[in-house]
Motif scaffolding. Structure first.
Motif, PDB file in Angstrom:
ATOM      1  N   ILE A 148       0.853  -1.186   0.000  1.00 25.54           N
ATOM      2  CA  ILE A 148       0.000   0.000   0.000  1.00 25.54           C
ATOM      3  C   ILE A 148       0.890   1.239   0.000  1.00 25.54           C
ATOM      4  O   ILE A 148       1.962   1.243   0.602  1.00 25.54           O
ATOM      5  N   HIS A 149       0.459   2.273  -0.723  1.00 26.27           N
ATOM      6  CA  HIS A 149       1.325   3.451  -0.813  1.00 26.27           C
ATOM      7  C   HIS A 149       0.518   4.715  -1.058  1.00 26.27           C
ATOM      8  O   HIS A 149      -0.696   4.670  -1.285  1.00 26.27           O
ATOM      9  N   THR A 150       1.199   5.822  -1.030  1.00 25.14           N
ATOM     10  CA  THR A 150       0.581   7.134  -1.186  1.00 25.14           C
ATOM     11  C   THR A 150       0.698   7.591  -2.642  1.00 25.14           C
ATOM     12  O   THR A 150       0.901   6.786  -3.533  1.00 25.14           O
ATOM     13  N   GLN A 151       0.602   8.903  -2.873  1.00 26.40           N
ATOM     14  CA  GLN A 151       0.529   9.401  -4.249  1.00 26.40           C
ATOM     15  C   GLN A 151       1.886   9.562  -4.918  1.00 26.40           C
ATOM     16  O   GLN A 151       2.044   9.284  -6.095  1.00 26.40           O
ATOM     17  N   GLY A 152       2.875  10.080  -4.177  1.00 25.21           N
ATOM     18  CA  GLY A 152       4.189  10.284  -4.769  1.00 25.21           C
ATOM     19  C   GLY A 152       4.221  11.445  -5.749  1.00 25.21           C
ATOM     20  O   GLY A 152       3.395  12.359  -5.713  1.00 25.21           O
ATOM     21  N   TRP A 153       5.197  11.395  -6.635  1.00 29.94           N
ATOM     22  CA  TRP A 153       5.413  12.497  -7.578  1.00 29.94           C
ATOM     23  C   TRP A 153       4.273  12.628  -8.589  1.00 29.94           C
ATOM     24  O   TRP A 153       4.110  13.668  -9.212  1.00 29.94           O
ATOM     25  N   VAL A 154       3.495  11.578  -8.764  1.00 25.68           N
ATOM     26  CA  VAL A 154       2.444  11.613  -9.777  1.00 25.68           C
ATOM     27  C   VAL A 154       1.344  12.603  -9.431  1.00 25.68           C
ATOM     28  O   VAL A 154       0.865  13.349 -10.285  1.00 25.68           O
ATOM     29  N   HIS A 155       0.940  12.642  -8.165  1.00 22.22           N
ATOM     30  CA  HIS A 155      -0.286  13.377  -7.853  1.00 22.22           C
ATOM     31  C   HIS A 155      -0.265  13.947  -6.441  1.00 22.22           C
ATOM     32  O   HIS A 155      -1.241  13.876  -5.711  1.00 22.22           O
ATOM     33  N   CYS A 156       0.875  14.480  -6.021  1.00 20.99           N
ATOM     34  CA  CYS A 156       0.937  15.097  -4.699  1.00 20.99           C
ATOM     35  C   CYS A 156       1.913  16.262  -4.756  1.00 20.99           C
ATOM     36  O   CYS A 156       2.844  16.263  -5.565  1.00 20.99           O
ATOM     37  N   HIS A 157       1.720  17.230  -3.892  1.00 26.01           N
ATOM     38  CA  HIS A 157       2.550  18.434  -3.927  1.00 26.01           C
ATOM     39  C   HIS A 157       3.624  18.458  -2.839  1.00 26.01           C
ATOM     40  O   HIS A 157       4.510  19.302  -2.870  1.00 26.01           O
ATOM     41  N   THR A 158       3.568  17.569  -1.855  1.00 30.06           N
ATOM     42  CA  THR A 158       4.551  17.603  -0.764  1.00 30.06           C
ATOM     43  C   THR A 158       5.460  16.375  -0.680  1.00 30.06           C
ATOM     44  O   THR A 158       6.121  16.197   0.336  1.00 30.06           O
ATOM     45  N   PRO A 159       5.544  15.500  -1.683  1.00 28.38           N
ATOM     46  CA  PRO A 159       6.326  14.274  -1.485  1.00 28.38           C
ATOM     47  C   PRO A 159       7.826  14.537  -1.399  1.00 28.38           C
ATOM     48  O   PRO A 159       8.356  15.430  -2.053  1.00 28.38           O
ATOM     49  N   ALA A 160       8.498  13.736  -0.565  1.00 31.56           N
ATOM     50  CA  ALA A 160       9.955  13.759  -0.505  1.00 31.56           C
ATOM     51  C   ALA A 160      10.549  12.658  -1.372  1.00 31.56           C
ATOM     52  O   ALA A 160      11.764  12.599  -1.579  1.00 31.56           O
ATOM     53  N   MET A 161       9.695  11.760  -1.854  1.00 26.27           N
ATOM     54  CA  MET A 161      10.131  10.692  -2.757  1.00 26.27           C
ATOM     55  C   MET A 161       8.937  10.284  -3.611  1.00 26.27           C
ATOM     56  O   MET A 161       7.804  10.693  -3.351  1.00 26.27           O
ATOM     57  N   ASP A 162       9.207   9.476  -4.616  1.00 27.12           N
ATOM     58  CA  ASP A 162       8.115   8.945  -5.416  1.00 27.12           C
ATOM     59  C   ASP A 162       7.433   7.820  -4.638  1.00 27.12           C
ATOM     60  O   ASP A 162       7.948   7.337  -3.628  1.00 27.12           O
ATOM     61  N   ALA A 163       6.276   7.399  -5.107  1.00 34.90           N
ATOM     62  CA  ALA A 163       5.586   6.271  -4.479  1.00 34.90           C
ATOM     63  C   ALA A 163       5.516   5.083  -5.437  1.00 34.90           C
ATOM     64  O   ALA A 163       6.039   4.013  -5.148  1.00 34.90           O
ATOM     65  N   SER A 164       4.899   5.257  -6.589  1.00 37.32           N
ATOM     66  CA  SER A 164       4.730   4.142  -7.526  1.00 37.32           C
ATOM     67  C   SER A 164       6.065   3.566  -7.956  1.00 37.32           C
ATOM     68  O   SER A 164       6.207   2.342  -8.092  1.00 37.32           O
ATOM     69  N   GLY A 165       7.071   4.415  -8.170  1.00 37.66           N
ATOM     70  CA  GLY A 165       8.379   3.939  -8.633  1.00 37.66           C
ATOM     71  C   GLY A 165       9.068   3.008  -7.650  1.00 37.66           C
ATOM     72  O   GLY A 165       9.387   1.862  -7.979  1.00 37.66           O
ATOM     73  N   PRO A 166       9.336   3.468  -6.416  1.00 39.36           N
ATOM     74  CA  PRO A 166       9.983   2.575  -5.451  1.00 39.36           C
ATOM     75  C   PRO A 166       9.130   1.371  -5.067  1.00 39.36           C
ATOM     76  O   PRO A 166       9.664   0.299  -4.773  1.00 39.36           O
ATOM     77  N   VAL A 167       7.801   1.519  -5.065  1.00 37.76           N
ATOM     78  CA  VAL A 167       6.936   0.368  -4.771  1.00 37.76           C
ATOM     79  C   VAL A 167       7.128  -0.709  -5.833  1.00 37.76           C
ATOM     80  O   VAL A 167       7.268  -1.901  -5.525  1.00 37.76           O
ATOM     81  N   LYS A 168       7.138  -0.317  -7.092  1.00 41.73           N
ATOM     82  CA  LYS A 168       7.380  -1.267  -8.181  1.00 41.73           C
ATOM     83  C   LYS A 168       8.745  -1.923  -8.031  1.00 41.73           C
ATOM     84  O   LYS A 168       8.888  -3.145  -8.173  1.00 41.73           O
ATOM     85  N   ALA A 169       9.768  -1.116  -7.716  1.00 41.72           N
ATOM     86  CA  ALA A 169      11.120  -1.652  -7.580  1.00 41.72           C
ATOM     87  C   ALA A 169      11.219  -2.645  -6.422  1.00 41.72           C
ATOM     88  O   ALA A 169      11.827  -3.723  -6.551  1.00 41.72           O
ATOM     89  N   VAL A 170      10.614  -2.292  -5.267  1.00 44.91           N
ATOM     90  CA  VAL A 170      10.669  -3.183  -4.102  1.00 44.91           C
ATOM     91  C   VAL A 170       9.908  -4.479  -4.371  1.00 44.91           C
ATOM     92  O   VAL A 170      10.400  -5.575  -4.081  1.00 44.91           O
TER      93      VAL A 170
END
Length: 329
Positions: free
Chosen positions: A91-113
């Motif tokens: 489970i993850h948050t929005q990340g760079w795709v659809h959020c204005h305050t992220p410190a990292m991406d969400a979908s990218g690292p989730v896919k990698a992990v």
């Protein structure tokens, strides 16, 4: 498989899916449900798709159909797994795709992990289930604090005050009120030879959460050098065996390394492998760490312990709140 009191059976096949899906893939999932499940399917809170049938023959046909469906690159469209003593879908948050305050991406690292630990998703060879989660900033709209292993994006630098536009685009009282630590104060400053309304940031009080940027776009927080993530371990919601637990930070900082986040994925997989080798059956990650002691956890995993990992919160409610059904009077 679930069995009713009258003996009727329901076979459920769970597939991992993404939080952000194309319309075409959703339509394909619906087509599968029409073909095998009488038009019924459901999504879980961890972005899984579950297809349900009422007999074993239909279940085997469904599984065969799901395994045959692949993307052009050869990966599974509907990977089956995430049940029992396995790693559930992340489970993850929005990340760079659809959020204005992220410190990292969400979908990218989730896919990698998940690519790195995919074998644990499809098998049931772990001592107990592992819940993974990712939140791309401290506001944590993901379940990171209550997951076995969580990744949290962190900013390490305070917001930049853009005096050129702040007074024109921001409601200063709202920006001040948004700060949970009182680090932002209204002030007047000189810009271009003029006195203007602005804010000042007390860097010692700032917790880098980005709430101020939510209210005021002239207080940007993102910084490619300062942003990254931490790894948290030991959280859980279940009351089984022990009370619910809040996760603890075990890696204080990992830099962003898109597109595959190699340092992060290596650390996550290593923690899982050490846990799998040393934990007792049915023992969740946090229960294993508490049984052997956190000192032994750091020794076995080889993770560096620093002062950044020491719990220094001041809220006694952490210990005194009723967090469980396991009441003791």
């Amino acid at each position: 498989m679930h069995v009713a009191e009258n003996g009727e059976k329901c076979f459920t096949v769970r597939c991992g899916a993404a939080r952000l899906m194309s319309v075409s893939l959703i339509r394909e999932a619906c087509d599968i449900a029409d073909k095998h499940c009488g038009g019924h399917l459901r999504w879980t809170t961890r972005n899984n798709i579950e297809f349900m049938v009422d007999n074993e023959a239909a279940m085997k046909a469904l599984v065969a159909d799901l395994k045959d469906r692949k993307f052009a690159g050869g990966s599974n469209k509907f990977p089956i797994g995430g049940t029992g003593a396995a790693i559930s879908n992340m489970i993850h948050t929005q990340g760079w795709v659809h959020c204005h305050t992220p410190a990292m991406d969400a979908s990218g690292p989730v896919k990698a992990v998940m690519d790195e630990v995919f074998d644990y998703f499809q098998s049931m060879k772990l001592p107990a289930p592992i819940r993974l989660a990712l939140a791309c900033c401290l506001n944590m709209c993901g379940a990171v604090h209550a997951s076995d292993i969580g990744i949290v994006g962190i900013h390490r630098k305070p917001p930049i005050v853009d005096n050129e536009v702040l007074d024109n685009v921001c409601e200063i009282p709202l920006a001040v009120a948004a700060c949970p630590t009182g680090a932002i104060k209204p002030t007047k400053t000189e810009f271009d030879g003029k006195k203007i309304n602005s804010v000042s940031v007390n860097e010692d009080r700032c917790m880098y959460c980005g709430n101020c940027y939510t209210m005021c776009p002239a207080l940007p927080l993102a910084d490619y050098q300062g942003d990254g993530c931490v790894i948290m371990v030991g959280g859980k919601v279940s009351n089984r065996i022990s009370m619910p637990k809040l996760a603890k930070v075990v890696v204080a900082y990992i830099p962003n390394e898109p597109p595959r986040w190699p340092t992060l994925t290596k650390a996550i997989k290593h923690i899982i492998e050490v846990y799998s080798k040393n934990a007792m059956k049915y023992e969740r990650v946090g229960e294993w760490a508490e049984r052997i002691g956190w000192e032994k956890f750091f020794e076995l995993t080889g993770l560096e312990f620093t002062h950044h990992l020491i719990d220094d919160f001041r809220d006694p409610a952490y210990y005194t709140w009723r967090q469980s059904t396991q009441f003791k009077f």
